[in-house]
Design an enzyme around this catalytic site. Structure first.
Site, mmCIF file in Angstrom:
data_model
loop_
_atom_site.group_PDB
_atom_site.id
_atom_site.type_symbol
_atom_site.label_atom_id
_atom_site.label_comp_id
_atom_site.label_asym_id
_atom_site.label_seq_id
_atom_site.Cartn_x
_atom_site.Cartn_y
_atom_site.Cartn_z
ATOM 1 N N HIS A 178 59.224 36.663 31.724
ATOM 2 C CA HIS A 178 58.132 37.915 31.600
ATOM 3 C C HIS A 178 58.115 38.062 30.064
ATOM 4 O O HIS A 178 59.346 38.246 29.411
ATOM 5 C CB HIS A 178 58.301 39.010 32.379
ATOM 6 N N ASP A 228 44.744 23.357 18.070
ATOM 7 C CA ASP A 228 44.410 22.265 17.645
ATOM 8 C C ASP A 228 45.155 21.220 16.774
ATOM 9 O O ASP A 228 46.167 21.572 16.774
ATOM 10 C CB ASP A 228 42.865 22.692 16.668
ATOM 11 N N HIS A 241 44.382 34.695 11.305
ATOM 12 C CA HIS A 241 45.158 33.589 11.584
ATOM 13 C C HIS A 241 46.577 33.314 10.932
ATOM 14 O O HIS A 241 47.470 32.548 11.529
ATOM 15 C CB HIS A 241 44.077 32.457 10.873
#
EC number: 5.4.99.62
Length: 131
Positions: free
Chosen positions: A20, A28, A98
């Site tokens: 959990h 990518d 990002h």
């Protein structure tokens, strides 16, 4: 021979060991993978396998309670974002930059590299429980 969908032994092993809130990422072909995380490189050539093929396969095996996406995904790759939302259903989505996503990869049990070339086709899956 294995009967379930996932045939890759390294990926199957990582998923089997996840508890959990453990995390696994799919990226990518250009996503930098930190040394701290296990690299599972599925990339064969440009576009094979795709990000979505890989995500859908992992979701057959792994219960998730949350996904983490880069904020940039919605704007830069809106079609991919819509596909992700369709596949995950009501699962919570957390957005980070990002750069934060790349830092968070260090906490993932593994990072799965695909042949995907769509910008920001990266996701972190947080494991849930089946009960």
């Amino acid at each position: 021979m294995r009967k379930t969908a996932l045939l890759n032994s390294n990926l199957s092993s990582v998923i089997s060991k996840m508890g959990h809130t453990d995390m696994i990422a799919i990226g990518d072909c250009g996503l930098p993978i930190p040394d701290e995380s296990e690299r599972i490189d599925l990339a064969l050539i440009k576009g094979i396998p795709t990000f979505m093929q890989t995500l859908k396969t992992i979701l057959l095996e792994l219960q998730i309670e949350e996904i983490i996406l880069a904020k940039e995904t919605k704007d830069v790759s809106p079609n991919l974002y819509e596909e992700i939302k369709e596949v995950i259903g009501d699962v919570k989505i957390t957005f980070i930059t990002h750069e934060e996503l790349k830092t968070t990869l260090k906490s993932c049990k593994a990072v799965v590299r695909t042949g995907e070339q769509t910008p920001y086709a990266n996701i972190i899956l947080k494991s849930g429980v089946v009960f």
